[in-house]
Design an enzyme around this catalytic site. Sequence first.
Site, PDB file in Angstrom:
ATOM      1  N   CYS A 199       0.932  -1.367   0.242  1.00  0.00           N
ATOM      2  CA  CYS A 199      -0.302   0.189   0.359  1.00  0.00           C
ATOM      3  C   CYS A 199       0.490   1.210  -0.157  1.00  0.00           C
ATOM      4  CB  CYS A 199      -1.023   0.134   1.315  1.00  0.00           C
ATOM      5  SG  CYS A 199      -2.610  -1.216   1.172  1.00  0.00           S
ATOM      6  N   CYS A 366      13.933   7.356  -6.932  1.00  0.00           N
ATOM      7  CA  CYS A 366      11.990   6.797  -5.915  1.00  0.00           C
ATOM      8  C   CYS A 366      12.083   7.620  -5.535  1.00  0.00           C
ATOM      9  CB  CYS A 366      12.379   5.148  -6.684  1.00  0.00           C
ATOM     10  SG  CYS A 366      12.822   4.520  -5.446  1.00  0.00           S
TER      11      CYS A 366
END
Length: 408
Positions: A199, A366
């Site tokens: 998530c 990232c």
Amino acid sequence: MPATLEPTETALPTLSNDEIARYSRHLILPEVGMEGQQKLKAAKVLCVGTGGLGAPMALYLAAAGIGTIGLVDFDVVDESNLQRQIIHSQSTVGKLKVDSAEIMLKGLNKNVNIIKHNTMLTSANALEIFKDYDVIADGTDNFQTRYLVNDACVLTGKPNAYGSIFRFEGQASVFATEEGPCYRCLYPEPPPPGLVPSCAEGGVLGILPGLVGVIQATEVIKLILGIGEPLIGRLLLVDALGMNFRTLKLRKNPDCPACGTHEIKELIDYDQFCGIAPPAAVGPLEVSSHGNVDASANVIDGIPQVTVEELKARFDNGTAPFVLDVREPHEYAIVNLGVPQIPVGSLPDRINEIPVAKDAEIITQCKSGARSQKAALALKAAGFTNVKNLAGGITAWADRIDPSLPKY
Ligand SMILES: [Zn+2]
């Protein structure tokens, strides 16, 4: 009291007048009634995780009058939890989640006995923790812990009120009962590491764990009261965008090593089973995958790790190499370093868009350094020979280089 009026079965705890008033809407339901409410008071439920699923679960279980609620977590409350983890609040950011959850639960119902297990659930402690509870409610968000909870439930004979969520979709079931299947019957093998994003990587609609966690709490209550039809042998699929609820029939697998052949006689190494190295300094229930770290800790799986300080210095002195952001476009829109972007998932198809030579230095970046590590490995596999990874990603950059940047 005359002997004939004494209860013949195991004595259930009595309710005080205050409790009778508090639970009156239960007491007037014949399916619950005084005996049912006493069963709830006698019950011990373990919530594994006090995150998105654990929050609504524990709150409703406390409100319903479950006598003892155990909480397993070792994380601390972060501001980014509050979009869905309604058992925590702004005033408890930075506190241990089990302490924060206890404050909210005790505020809701002072009668509930809260047992805090401020620890990561592991193969070494799961059986010992589970043995004191009647029902286990799995609110974890990673595969290692899910298989661990499943196997520990099968071994201890405790039902597992299971739930999981991702983006806009959820699942719920009741596993590991005598008659029904277990999680391994449904998913004999974990997905390859990194295939299913967490998530934290993929996002989740904040209200979705509310929907699914309340379904889990409903199943817990039904199991304790022995009423209705629990989700044993059924998998409920929740699609919040279409607002569709579907159930799939599940069968117990006679070859299941946990509940079928009983080949699994003790808990195993679940990190190894799921193909990942043990978690380092990450939250217990939001474990991300880490590769093999060498002695210097500056090279992981053959990819040199660059710090944000090193990259900043390279930008400042004009020697920065080609930096590639491998996050998704909507993440790039939140915050970026002004470098080119190709999402990690489409990288294999877009290798020809990399504008530098195969032997040129490349740094991948990232959010946290996990996806960019995968991207670096993909570039290496595609023939690039000098690929490095920005450790800690843009989050570390915001923490240590430019605190004016937003974090998400
Ligand atoms: Zn099974």
